[in-house]
Structures are given as C-alpha cells and as structure tokens.
Design a protein around this motif. Structure first.
Motif, PDB file in Angstrom:
ATOM      1  N   UNK A  68     -27.117  33.161 -13.232  1.00 38.06           N
ATOM      2  CA  UNK A  68     -26.917  34.840 -12.415  1.00 38.06           C
ATOM      3  C   UNK A  68     -28.244  34.618 -11.204  1.00 38.06           C
ATOM      4  N   UNK A  69     -28.001  35.679 -10.060  1.00 38.97           N
ATOM      5  CA  UNK A  69     -28.664  34.975  -8.966  1.00 38.97           C
ATOM      6  C   UNK A  69     -30.271  35.970  -9.312  1.00 38.97           C
ATOM      7  N   UNK A  70     -31.098  35.448  -9.037  1.00 39.77           N
ATOM      8  CA  UNK A  70     -32.316  35.506  -8.974  1.00 39.77           C
ATOM      9  C   UNK A  70     -33.847  34.257  -7.995  1.00 39.77           C
ATOM     10  N   UNK A  71     -34.943  35.467  -8.040  1.00 41.55           N
ATOM     11  CA  UNK A  71     -35.838  34.497  -7.399  1.00 41.55           C
ATOM     12  C   UNK A  71     -35.811  33.299  -7.482  1.00 41.55           C
ATOM     13  N   UNK A  72     -36.209  33.473  -9.378  1.00 42.56           N
ATOM     14  CA  UNK A  72     -36.581  32.191 -10.006  1.00 42.56           C
ATOM     15  C   UNK A  72     -36.047  30.737  -9.724  1.00 42.56           C
ATOM     16  N   UNK A  73     -34.088  31.125 -10.249  1.00 39.87           N
ATOM     17  CA  UNK A  73     -33.297  30.279  -9.903  1.00 39.87           C
ATOM     18  C   UNK A  73     -33.015  29.992  -8.552  1.00 39.87           C
ATOM     19  N   UNK A  74     -32.985  30.286  -7.266  1.00 41.41           N
ATOM     20  CA  UNK A  74     -33.483  30.176  -6.431  1.00 41.41           C
ATOM     21  C   UNK A  74     -34.676  29.198  -5.866  1.00 41.41           C
ATOM     22  N   UNK A  75     -35.919  29.559  -6.213  1.00 41.48           N
ATOM     23  CA  UNK A  75     -36.530  28.697  -6.211  1.00 41.48           C
ATOM     24  C   UNK A  75     -36.800  26.981  -7.305  1.00 41.48           C
ATOM     25  N   UNK A  76     -35.851  27.439  -8.394  1.00 39.46           N
ATOM     26  CA  UNK A  76     -35.375  26.286  -8.960  1.00 39.46           C
ATOM     27  C   UNK A  76     -34.618  24.823  -8.607  1.00 39.46           C
ATOM     28  N   UNK A  77     -33.631  25.607  -7.526  1.00 42.61           N
ATOM     29  CA  UNK A  77     -33.169  24.831  -6.903  1.00 42.61           C
ATOM     30  C   UNK A  77     -34.057  24.526  -5.910  1.00 42.61           C
ATOM     31  N   UNK A  78     -34.458  25.290  -4.524  1.00 36.64           N
ATOM     32  CA  UNK A  78     -35.278  24.579  -4.141  1.00 36.64           C
ATOM     33  C   UNK A  78     -36.018  23.565  -4.286  1.00 36.64           C
ATOM     34  N   UNK A  79     -36.946  23.333  -5.396  1.00 38.48           N
ATOM     35  CA  UNK A  79     -37.691  22.817  -6.224  1.00 38.48           C
ATOM     36  C   UNK A  79     -36.763  21.387  -6.826  1.00 38.48           C
ATOM     37  N   UNK A  80     -35.589  21.388  -7.415  1.00 35.70           N
ATOM     38  CA  UNK A  80     -34.711  19.952  -7.576  1.00 35.70           C
ATOM     39  C   UNK A  80     -34.524  19.418  -6.491  1.00 35.70           C
ATOM     40  N   UNK A  81     -33.975  20.338  -5.140  1.00 36.73           N
ATOM     41  CA  UNK A  81     -34.008  19.420  -3.766  1.00 36.73           C
ATOM     42  C   UNK A  81     -34.513  18.674  -3.347  1.00 36.73           C
ATOM     43  N   UNK A  82     -36.154  19.563  -3.252  1.00 38.16           N
ATOM     44  CA  UNK A  82     -37.492  18.876  -3.076  1.00 38.16           C
ATOM     45  C   UNK A  82     -37.790  16.990  -3.714  1.00 38.16           C
ATOM     46  N   UNK A  83     -37.576  17.393  -5.159  1.00 40.74           N
ATOM     47  CA  UNK A  83     -37.987  16.226  -5.481  1.00 40.74           C
ATOM     48  C   UNK A  83     -37.098  15.345  -5.370  1.00 40.74           C
ATOM     49  N   UNK A  84     -35.990  15.868  -5.050  1.00 44.55           N
ATOM     50  CA  UNK A  84     -34.852  14.506  -4.921  1.00 44.55           C
ATOM     51  C   UNK A  84     -35.550  14.091  -4.069  1.00 44.55           C
ATOM     52  N   UNK A  85     -35.365  15.101  -2.322  1.00 47.55           N
ATOM     53  CA  UNK A  85     -35.801  14.473  -0.839  1.00 47.55           C
ATOM     54  C   UNK A  85     -36.663  12.903  -1.563  1.00 47.55           C
TER      55      UNK A  85
END
Length: 104
Positions: A68-85
């Motif tokens: 379900x779309x939410x700012x918290x989930x969008x932030x979580x995906x951003x954190x995953x991507x940045x951690x991986x990079x």
C-alpha cells in the motif's frame, strides 16, 4: 496497491561479483525488515549503458514488492537502494513503479 520492481546488478567495480551470501545478508538485514509483509526475489541477466557510455552485461537480482502506497514505504525503498549502492559501490539500482489491483 503499488508494485515496485528493483533491479540490482551483481558486478562490483573491478569485476568481482556480489556473492550469494552477501546478497542473502542484504535481504535479511536491509530488505526484509522494511517489507516484512512479503517480497519476491528473482535471478536475472541484463545489460545497460553506464555513465561512461560503456555497455555493461551482468547478472542481477530482481526484487518485487507489492504494498500500500505511503511515504514510509517510499522512504524504505529509498533506504534499500542507497544502502545497496553504498555497500557494493554501485552506480544505480533500477526502480520500476506502477499501480495494480490485486486479490488473494
């Protein structure tokens, strides 16, 4: 619901490959805590032009998230991507987002 497909290249700078154990540790420590409700991981093989216009071919992992779309989930995906990079010195992670109707 929002599906996000995340494409993670597995080649490190210098040509080494991210190992299956390194990948599994990332899933366990970074992705799963942010998406405990579920995810799917697929193996892939792809290609792209890097920032120097060089064609890169590499194996990849594709993570499919439906939530379900939410700012918290969008932030979580951003954190995953940045951690991986940051962890694997990657230039980018491809994120493909759309909207779907789902049923179980």
């Amino acid at each position: 619901m929002v599906p996000d497909d995340l494409y993670f290249g597995l080649t490190k700078p210098g040509g080494e490959t991210i190992s299956e154990s390194e990948w599994q540790e990332l899933v366990k420590a970074v992705i799963t805590p942010r998406f405990r409700e579920g995810l799917t991981v697929l193996d892939g093989a792809g290609q792209f032009l890097n920032c120097s216009e060089i064609m890169i071919r590499e194996n990849s992992k594709i993570v499919i998230l439906i939530y379900e779309s939410s700012p918290a989930k969008n932030q979580a995906i951003h954190e995953i991507i940045e951690t991986y990079k940051r962890t694997f010195l990657q230039e980018s992670v491809l994120r493909a987002t759309s909207e779907v109707k789902v049923s179980f």
